[in-house]
Design an enzyme around this catalytic site. Sequence first.
Site, PDB file in Angstrom:
ATOM      1  N   GLY A 116       0.816  -1.197   0.000  1.00 47.14           N
ATOM      2  CA  GLY A 116       0.000   0.000   0.000  1.00 47.14           C
ATOM      3  C   GLY A 116       0.853   1.253   0.000  1.00 47.14           C
ATOM      4  CB  CYS A 117       0.188   4.666  -1.244  1.00 45.23           C
ATOM      5  SG  CYS A 117      -1.485   4.930  -0.616  1.00 45.23           S
TER       6      CYS A 117
END
Length: 327
Positions: free
Chosen positions: A137-138
Amino acid sequence: MKQPVKVGIIGSAGYTGGELIRLLLNHPSAEIVFAHSESNGGNLVSDVHLDLLGETDLRFSDSLTQDIDVLFLCVGHGNARKFLTNHKIAETVRIIDLSQDFRLEANASFENREFVYGLPELQRAAIKSARNIANPGCFATTIELALLPLAQKDLIKTEVHVNATTGATGAGQNPTATTHFSWRNNNLSAYNIFQHRHLAEIGEVLSQSSGVQPQINFIPQRGDYPRGIFATNYLKSDLSLEEAYSIYESYYAEHPFTHVSRKNIDLKQVVNTNRALVHLVKHQDILLIISMTDNLLKGASGQAIQNMNLMFGLDEKAGLNLKSIVY
């Protein structure tokens, strides 16, 4: 000359799908076989991704072919597993999933596929031999890169406080009340306070490095800009600033996209790149680690291509030599 890697993309009309197309069109060793979109089948890709006008005549496909080497899943969280349940993908096709469906160890298996967590700065060797990748995920990427050097040395002894602000593209392409420009512009808000879905991912990764899962107090924020994540991460530490820099510079010495800066850093230095930047500050007994990424690139599509490069024995930086938008 090696044959190009044949690529298929599912969910190619969204932000991460569009970034994948943009990068792969200029990749020296990749060929887009199809860019799938159920709602845009037959339409020009450049009619949806306006930045690609004049770059390609590619049209969205509403059908699939198995004549590919790797399939990117750019679908919403929960939909990657559904897609693989409803579509039997040949075992010869490698999969890189950009959703959160396979990131945690408990969810990393699907039928006869095992997904490897795709953070190159943590496990490049495992990625090279992997058949399937769960792209991080970012927020998770940005925070993990801030803390991994300490975790590897078992130097996270206290709770960690994190405040991180993300651009509007982090919420995806479908408009909502909190992504509408009139609400987002000149505004700032916190959300999912202490309960963001990336926390489980971050905790698991850090515990794999140190054997201990630290307490992370995470406050995510919505920024009034399109893209990029700016995170401040701090904890109590006995390290001197020089000792801390030595640990970080050693950890990232062989990683081409994560850079440790002894000068203060700002978000524009990473926007439109696959880079992550880290800067350290020591104040009394507090060690502050500033970290930042572009949420659509190192936080999503750029890292996915970095993983593809490693999986297929290509130059890790292929297709990812991008200039930041510093002015």
